[in-house]
Design an enzyme around this catalytic site. Structure first.
Site, short mmCIF file in Angstrom:
data_model
loop_
_atom_site.label_atom_id
_atom_site.label_comp_id
_atom_site.label_asym_id
_atom_site.label_seq_id
_atom_site.Cartn_x
_atom_site.Cartn_y
_atom_site.Cartn_z
N THR A 47 32.66 33.55 6.71
CA THR A 47 32.92 34.80 5.99
C THR A 47 32.15 35.98 6.58
O THR A 47 31.00 35.84 7.00
CB THR A 47 32.53 34.64 4.51
OG1 THR A 47 33.17 33.47 3.99
CG2 THR A 47 32.94 35.84 3.70
N GLU A 48 32.81 37.14 6.59
CA GLU A 48 32.21 38.38 7.11
C GLU A 48 32.32 39.48 6.07
O GLU A 48 33.09 39.36 5.10
CB GLU A 48 32.91 38.79 8.41
CG GLU A 48 32.78 37.74 9.52
CD GLU A 48 33.52 38.15 10.79
OE1 GLU A 48 34.10 39.26 10.82
OE2 GLU A 48 33.52 37.35 11.75
N PRO A 49 31.59 40.58 6.23
CA PRO A 49 31.65 41.67 5.25
C PRO A 49 33.06 42.23 5.05
O PRO A 49 33.37 42.75 3.97
CB PRO A 49 30.72 42.73 5.84
CG PRO A 49 29.76 41.96 6.67
CD PRO A 49 30.56 40.84 7.26
N GLY B 136 37.10 37.78 3.03
CA GLY B 136 36.59 36.63 2.30
C GLY B 136 37.26 35.36 2.74
O GLY B 136 36.83 34.69 3.68
N SER B 137 38.37 35.01 2.08
CA SER B 137 39.01 33.71 2.34
C SER B 137 39.97 33.72 3.52
O SER B 137 40.39 32.66 3.97
CB SER B 137 39.78 33.26 1.08
OG SER B 137 38.88 32.98 0.03
N GLY C 165 26.03 26.14 -29.66
CA GLY C 165 24.72 26.66 -29.31
C GLY C 165 23.96 25.78 -28.35
O GLY C 165 23.26 26.27 -27.45
N GLU D 29 35.02 27.69 0.69
CA GLU D 29 35.97 26.82 1.41
C GLU D 29 37.42 27.20 1.08
O GLU D 29 38.32 26.36 1.16
CB GLU D 29 35.74 25.35 1.08
CG GLU D 29 34.48 24.76 1.69
CD GLU D 29 34.62 24.44 3.17
OE1 GLU D 29 35.40 23.55 3.54
OE2 GLU D 29 33.95 25.10 3.96
N THR E 75 39.38 30.21 -1.62
CA THR E 75 39.48 30.41 -3.07
C THR E 75 40.70 29.72 -3.66
O THR E 75 41.60 29.26 -2.96
CB THR E 75 39.59 31.91 -3.39
OG1 THR E 75 40.83 32.40 -2.83
CG2 THR E 75 38.42 32.70 -2.84
#
Length: 402
Positions: free
Chosen positions: A135-137, A140-141, A356, A379, A381
């Site tokens: 992954t890079e900026p 994503g997938s 709770g 891996e 989405t």
């Protein structure tokens, strides 16, 4: 509920792994969830034990280093290493998903090496702890959108780029980096390289703070004019436009069922504890009575178990196909999609069923719900897996169905 037996040859191993998960991982699970980025020193002894089992052959190929397709006409691998890996990873994640991902020498990069490396490369990288950097900026997938470059320079490649969300990126000693040899040639030019952390130009920029799997470090890593030996390229260096992205993506056919197994294990932990808590509250779950004739809580629990079983069966089918040298790209994505979604649904529903107690830190249910979410994301989405499944079923290319 149908009981799917563990293959006889794996029972002793899986029983041992379950004991490790219960007695070593569970007791420190909350500790390292609260102490994010602190290295779990308890894993060193466990990793040494796993190394010893691998050396002796008693691990039956379980773990990331065991994920490998046999070659030739050998048929002795039925219910072999991929099945053992899926079953053992599920048991480990029944103990703790974050700690499983933090296991030395069992990273996703190790799975990639085991899946596609030559025998010579397997020997060269034996004992390494490899993270996976895809992954890079800017994406994503969509792995085909990789912009990190690898330029041939004599007997080496020069790698430049930035990778984000690298699991075990700080702790690992090497990284499987996906890069393109020539952007103009598209997906076919994308290759993976084993880059060791001591190579000049490799820099861990920062660690991420996360919702879950806090025991596992997640890093941003930059590569600036990193010179990598040509023999560190995994697979063939040739750019086959006809093959397209298939060569690089074949890695996922083995690793996606492992991530699915992680989701199966984490969800199983939630179901086991929820059953106990419901029984303590006086809510009986009767497997011999129709769900609609039982309490709403019992009926919901039975539905969750049915969903979980479907995910488990798909996961084991994908692993079995890999062991038997059957193309499993469709099944790998199906298992990842199903198990990822079921894992999130089951863990969150268990929190709701236990009210709770489920929401508080008195039990691990809320932690498992946080941990499980990443298994539906990395891996590939949920949406990407569905897209891959649709392409496979309909016989359409990525250009025809986006």
């Amino acid at each position: 509920m149908i009981y799917l037996e563990t293959p006889k040859k794996h029972r002793a191993l899986i029983d041992q792994v379950h004991q490790v998960a219960m007695n070593m991982l569970r007791p420190v699970s909350r500790k390292y969830d609260l102490a994010e980025h602190e290295y779990p020193k308890e894993l060193d002894m466990l990793a040494a034990l796993a190394d010893g089992l691998n050396e002796s052959g008693t691990s039956e190929g379980a773990g990331a280093t065991g994920v490998r397709r046999s070659s030739g006409d050998d048929t002795s691998n039925k219910n072999g290493s991929n099945m053992a890996s899926a079953l053992s990873v599920a048991e480990m994640c029944w103990g703790d998903t974050g700690l499983t991902l933090a296991m030395p020498r069992q990273g996703l990069g190790n799975s990639a090496i085991a899946s596609v490396a030559t025998d010579a490369q397997l020997e060269k990288f034996k004992g390494t702890w490899a993270s996976m950097a895809i992954t890079e900026p800017s994406f994503g997938s969509d792995s085909s959108a990789i912009t990190t470059t690898a330029k041939k320079d004599g007997d080496a490649y020069i790698i430049n780029g930035e990778k984000i969300f690298v699991t075990s990126g700080e702790r690992s000693d090497s990284i499987v980096v996906w890069a393109t040899l020539d952007k103009s040639l598209g997906k076919a030019a994308i290759k993976s390289f084993v880059v060791t952390k001591d190579m000049p130009g490799v820099k861990v920029e920062r660690l991420e703070h996360k919702l879950g799997i806090r025991a596992s470090d997640t890093a941003v890593i930059t590569f600036t004019d990193v010179r990598v030996p040509a023999e560190n390229l995994l697979g063939s260096p040739e750019i086959n436009v006809q093959e397209g992205f298939a060569g690089a993506m074949a890695t996922f056919d083995n690793t996606r069922p492992l991530v699915a197994a992680m989701a199966v294990g984490c969800a199983r932990a939630s179901l086991d504890l929820t059953r106990d808590l419901l029984e303590q509250a006086g809510i009986e779950i009767d497997y011999d009575k129709p769900a609609q004739l039982q309490s709403a809580a019992a009926a919901k629990f039975l539905q969750l178990e049915a969903d979980w079983e479907a995910a488990q069966l798909l996961t084991l089918q994908a692993a079995w196909m890999a062991d038997n040298k059957k193309p499993n790209s469709l099944e790998a994505s199906m298992s990842k999609a199903k198990a990822g979604r079921v894992g999130s649904d089951v863990t969150l529903s268990c929190v709701e069923l236990c009210a709770g107690v489920g929401y508080s830190e008195s039990e691990l249910l809320e932690k498992w719900a946080r941990d499980s979410k990443i298994l539906d994301i990395f891996e590939g989405t949920q949406q990407i897996q569905q897209l891959i499944v649709a392409r496979r079923v309909l016989g359409l290319s990525s250009a025809e169905l986006k």
